[in-house]
Design a protein around this motif. Structure first.
Motif, PDB file in Angstrom:
ATOM      1  N   GLY A  12       0.802  -1.219   0.000  1.00 57.29           N
ATOM      2  CA  GLY A  12       0.000   0.000   0.000  1.00 57.29           C
ATOM      3  C   GLY A  12       0.832   1.264   0.000  1.00 57.29           C
ATOM      4  O   GLY A  12       0.540   2.225  -0.718  1.00 57.29           O
ATOM      5  N   SER A  13       1.898   1.299   0.790  1.00 55.37           N
ATOM      6  CA  SER A  13       2.731   2.506   0.846  1.00 55.37           C
ATOM      7  C   SER A  13       3.419   2.754  -0.493  1.00 55.37           C
ATOM      8  O   SER A  13       3.597   3.905  -0.911  1.00 55.37           O
ATOM      9  N   ALA A  67     -11.111   2.768  -5.845  1.00 58.57           N
ATOM     10  CA  ALA A  67     -10.444   2.279  -4.639  1.00 58.57           C
ATOM     11  C   ALA A  67      -9.526   1.114  -4.979  1.00 58.57           C
ATOM     12  O   ALA A  67      -9.802   0.329  -5.887  1.00 58.57           O
ATOM     13  N   PHE A  68      -8.450   1.015  -4.214  1.00 54.73           N
ATOM     14  CA  PHE A  68      -7.544  -0.126  -4.269  1.00 54.73           C
ATOM     15  C   PHE A  68      -7.749  -0.889  -2.969  1.00 54.73           C
ATOM     16  O   PHE A  68      -7.533  -0.341  -1.880  1.00 54.73           O
ATOM     17  N   GLN A  80     -14.322  -9.223   5.752  1.00 51.17           N
ATOM     18  CA  GLN A  80     -13.969  -7.809   5.825  1.00 51.17           C
ATOM     19  C   GLN A  80     -13.950  -7.164   4.447  1.00 51.17           C
ATOM     20  O   GLN A  80     -14.469  -6.057   4.256  1.00 51.17           O
ATOM     21  N   GLN A  81     -13.350  -7.841   3.470  1.00 44.79           N
ATOM     22  CA  GLN A  81     -13.242  -7.250   2.138  1.00 44.79           C
ATOM     23  C   GLN A  81     -14.597  -7.183   1.445  1.00 44.79           C
ATOM     24  O   GLN A  81     -14.894  -6.199   0.767  1.00 44.79           O
ATOM     25  N   LYS A  98      -8.652  -4.904  -6.708  1.00 48.74           N
ATOM     26  CA  LYS A  98      -8.334  -5.730  -5.542  1.00 48.74           C
ATOM     27  C   LYS A  98      -7.013  -6.452  -5.760  1.00 48.74           C
ATOM     28  O   LYS A  98      -6.808  -7.072  -6.787  1.00 48.74           O
ATOM     29  N   LEU A  99      -6.140  -6.370  -4.765  1.00 50.68           N
ATOM     30  CA  LEU A  99      -4.922  -7.174  -4.811  1.00 50.68           C
ATOM     31  C   LEU A  99      -5.337  -8.606  -4.504  1.00 50.68           C
ATOM     32  O   LEU A  99      -5.793  -8.912  -3.408  1.00 50.68           O
ATOM     33  N   SER A 100      -5.229  -9.475  -5.483  1.00 51.98           N
ATOM     34  CA  SER A 100      -5.715 -10.840  -5.356  1.00 51.98           C
ATOM     35  C   SER A 100      -4.552 -11.813  -5.423  1.00 51.98           C
ATOM     36  O   SER A 100      -3.413 -11.462  -5.109  1.00 51.98           O
ATOM     37  N   GLN A 101      -4.839 -13.016  -5.850  1.00 48.88           N
ATOM     38  CA  GLN A 101      -3.850 -14.089  -5.896  1.00 48.88           C
ATOM     39  C   GLN A 101      -4.034 -14.895  -7.174  1.00 48.88           C
ATOM     40  O   GLN A 101      -5.165 -15.207  -7.552  1.00 48.88           O
TER      41      GLN A 101
END
Length: 127
Positions: A12-13, A67-68, A80-81, A98-101
């Motif tokens: 995120g940073s 949004a990310f 939560q997500q 969305k950061l996924s997999q």
């Protein structure tokens, strides 16, 4: 305005820094406001938010178009997500990344891949 969740973590940073470098207005959400000073950048608004507090995420989403979505991978991450996606939708957010997999699948034997797939589905329904 782009909202970045998990904005003071490793991924995120870096996203916040890259948006700042491109002059893109961002709102950065962090659960731990003590980490803000180490990550502060001009023209980046930091807000405190917690996935377990829909009201804090609703405030964070106010006026946001994109949004990310990124959070810790805990046993509660899916719930939560998905709750965040609902709050974002109700708040007028029109686009979520969305950061996924890789190989996320609702039928996967692994919880990690199943939860990512479930959240991906929720995000796709936003469109």
């Amino acid at each position: 305005m782009i909202l970045i969740t998990g904005a003071t973590g490793t991924v995120g940073s870096e996203i916040v820094k890259r948006l700042f470098a491109q002059g893109i207005q961002a709102r950065a959400v962090t659960r731990d406001f003590d980490k803000v000073e180490a990550n502060r950048l001009p023209h980046v608004e930091f807000v405190q938010g917690d996935f377990d507090s829909p009201d804090s995420m609703r405030r964070a989403c106010s006026g946001v178009e994109r949004a990310f979505l990124l959070s810790n991978s805990t046993e509660r991450a899916e719930q939560q997500q998905i709750a965040f996606v609902e709050v974002a939708k109700q708040s007028g957010v029109r686009h979520i990344v969305k950061l996924s997999q890789l190989h996320a699948d609702v039928n996967s034997p692994g919880r990690f891949l199943r939860y990512h797939a479930a959240v991906e589905t929720a995000v796709q329904l936003l469109a």
